[in-house]
Write an enzyme that holds these catalytic residues in place. Structure first.
Site, PDB file in Angstrom:
ATOM      1  N   HIS A  51      39.756  37.150  56.657  1.00 41.44           N
ATOM      2  CA  HIS A  51      39.876  38.474  56.049  1.00 41.44           C
ATOM      3  C   HIS A  51      38.807  38.628  54.966  1.00 41.44           C
ATOM      4  O   HIS A  51      38.641  37.739  54.139  1.00 41.44           O
ATOM      5  CB  HIS A  51      41.290  38.598  55.442  1.00 41.44           C
ATOM      6  CG  HIS A  51      41.508  39.859  54.676  1.00 41.44           C
ATOM      7  ND1 HIS A  51      41.965  39.877  53.391  1.00 41.44           N
ATOM      8  CD2 HIS A  51      41.333  41.148  55.029  1.00 41.44           C
ATOM      9  CE1 HIS A  51      42.075  41.124  52.978  1.00 41.44           C
ATOM     10  NE2 HIS A  51      41.700  41.910  53.945  1.00 41.44           N
ATOM     11  N   HIS A  97      33.685  44.843  48.942  1.00 41.31           N
ATOM     12  CA  HIS A  97      35.143  44.868  48.850  1.00 41.31           C
ATOM     13  C   HIS A  97      35.566  46.057  47.991  1.00 41.31           C
ATOM     14  O   HIS A  97      35.388  46.029  46.788  1.00 41.31           O
ATOM     15  CB  HIS A  97      35.671  43.561  48.254  1.00 41.31           C
ATOM     16  CG  HIS A  97      37.137  43.372  48.473  1.00 41.31           C
ATOM     17  ND1 HIS A  97      37.850  42.293  48.018  1.00 41.31           N
ATOM     18  CD2 HIS A  97      38.043  44.143  49.134  1.00 41.31           C
ATOM     19  CE1 HIS A  97      39.109  42.407  48.369  1.00 41.31           C
ATOM     20  NE2 HIS A  97      39.255  43.514  49.044  1.00 41.31           N
TER      21      HIS A  97
HETATM   22  C1  LIG Z   1      44.969  43.117  55.828  1.00 38.41           C
HETATM   23  O1  LIG Z   1      45.436  42.902  54.523  1.00 38.41           O
HETATM   24  C2  LIG Z   1      44.476  43.081  53.512  1.00 38.41           C
HETATM   25  C3  LIG Z   1      45.044  42.663  52.212  1.00 38.41           C
HETATM   26  O2  LIG Z   1      46.246  43.250  51.962  1.00 38.41           O
HETATM   27  C4  LIG Z   1      43.943  44.488  53.531  1.00 38.41           C
HETATM   28  O3  LIG Z   1      42.975  44.657  52.537  1.00 38.41           O
HETATM   29  C5  LIG Z   1      43.345  44.752  54.884  1.00 38.41           C
HETATM   30  O4  LIG Z   1      42.843  46.055  54.949  1.00 38.41           O
HETATM   31  C6  LIG Z   1      44.376  44.506  55.953  1.00 38.41           C
HETATM   32  N1  LIG Z   1      43.841  44.815  57.256  1.00 38.41           N
HETATM   33  C7  LIG Z   1      42.741  44.321  57.725  1.00 38.41           C
HETATM   34  C8  LIG Z   1      42.323  44.802  59.056  1.00 38.41           C
HETATM   35  O5  LIG Z   1      42.093  43.515  57.148  1.00 38.41           O
END
Ligand SMILES: *[C@@H]1O[C@H](CO)[C@@H](O)[C@H](O)[C@H]1NC(C)=O
Ligand SMILES: *[C@@H]1O[C@H](CO)[C@@H](O)[C@H](O)[C@H]1NC(C)=O
Ligand SMILES: *[C@@H]1O[C@H](CO)[C@@H](O)[C@H](O)[C@H]1NC(C)=O
Length: 310
Positions: A51, A97
């Site tokens: 992520h 970010h």
């Molecule tokens: C997953 O979780 C994070 C943190 O909460 C968020 O920023 C993100 O947009 C979510 N989805 C994806 C596709 O990363």
């Protein structure tokens, strides 16, 4: 012994004369690190994702980080889904970010070039990108040129039609043999009539909610698009835990590396998966498990277990 020598000579002679006894076409025998995965559909392999892959820093004071190791290290650990968030910065597409003031991960071209080096050095690996496109940047003028410049466009998988049902994807082995081993999804703004390899994520993959602050990770189908049914989609679990560091108003959610050993443990990941499998409508495990701090915990062991390899 004499026989073996004899027959190999005949074989070589016939092949040399073009009589049709060609050696078999080269085929991948190990795919994403495991021979067992070569015959499995791309959509039927659980993959660990990073992520905000670009938002790495070893400095714990940088609250906008979600990773602590760089892209080559993430890939060498076994990450095969890289997620990132795009933003324009001075007319150039960057990964940032929330904003490029908060955390600027550099240009998308530089990022993709790093990944291309990995792909060149690891020809038997299939890799997925999920990039967010909150500013709806031009597919033809911004996104595609970045892939072109980094040399990734020739490796990008172009499906025969969009959306692809979960059951329609090729095997990892087929993708590796064809050289089309990079799958690129955008969360918004994809239009395959403009750029054929930039695929609409939610038409094929649903996601669990993000910004989760509950460590039991209750599962639900959060983001999904038609026309395909839920069982025809693959899905991604967003298995990263957030801490609210400003408990007023909407609060401020940050990732917390101190939780990562628990969150990224085999038990926590498997429990999240078990909560989601019934919602897949097809008794299906997630294709992607998206994590913060991929170097902490035992995510790759969990993936092996989910893939029946451990
Ligand atoms: C997953 O979780 C994070 C943190 O909460 C968020 O920023 C993100 O947009 C979510 N989805 C994806 C596709 O990363
Ligand atoms: C997915 O892979 C598993 C393990 O090889 C196999 O048992 C299962 O039938 C596959 N599912 C589909 C839909 O291909
Ligand atoms: C994104 O941009 C395209 C043109 O490039 C436009 O057709 C589309 O409506 C835009 N989408 C949104 C959500 O603004």
């Amino acid at each position: 012994m004499g026989n073996i020598f004899h027959w190999s000579l005949v074989f070589a002679a016939l092949a040399h004369c073009g009589l049709g006894l060609q050696p078999p076409q080269r085929r991948a025998t190990v795919c994403n690190g495991h021979a067992e995965l070569c015959d499995r559909a791309y959509s039927n392999v659980t993959t660990i994702g990073s992520h905000d892959s670009f938002a790495f820093s070893s400095n714990p004071l940088i609250l906008a980080r979600d990773q602590q190791v760089d892209i080559p290290t993430q890939l060498n650990l076994g990450v095969r889904l890289l997620q990132a968030q795009s933003h324009m910065n001075d007319g150039v597409i960057h990964f940032c970010h929330t904003s490029c003031i908060l955390f600027d991960g550099g240009t998308v071209v530089d990022y993709l070039k790093l990944v291309k080096t990995f792909l060149d050095n690891n020809p038997n690996e299939v890799l997925t990108f999920i990039f967010t496109n909150p500013e709806n940047l031009s597919l033809t003028d911004v996104w595609k040129p970045a892939f072109d410049e980094a040399g990734i466009t020739p490796l990008a998988y172009v499906p025969p039609h969009v959306p692809m049902k979960n059951s329609e994807w090729p095997t990892l082995g087929e993708m590796i043999d064809s050289g089309k081993r990079v799958v690129v999804f955008l969360d918004a703004g994809a239009d395959t009539s403009q750029v054929d390899f930039l695929l609409p994520e939610f038409e094929m993959i649903w996601e669990t909610p993000f910004g989760v602050t509950d460590p039991s990770f209750p599962c639900s189908v959060d983001r999904i698009d038609g026309p395909l049914s839920t069982p025809d989609h693959s899905y991604m679990i967003n298995h990263s835990l957030n801490k609210n560091i400003l408990p007023i108003g909407d609060g401020v959610l940050v990732s917390d590396p101190l939780d990562a050993p628990t969150t990224n443990s085999v038990n926590s990941i498997i429990a999240n998966v078990e909560g989601c499998v019934p919602l897949s409508g097809a008794n299906r495990k997630p294709q992607f498990v998206l994590l913060d701090y991929v170097d902490i915990g035992n995510a790759f062991q969990a993936a092996n277990q989910l893939n029946g390899l451990a």
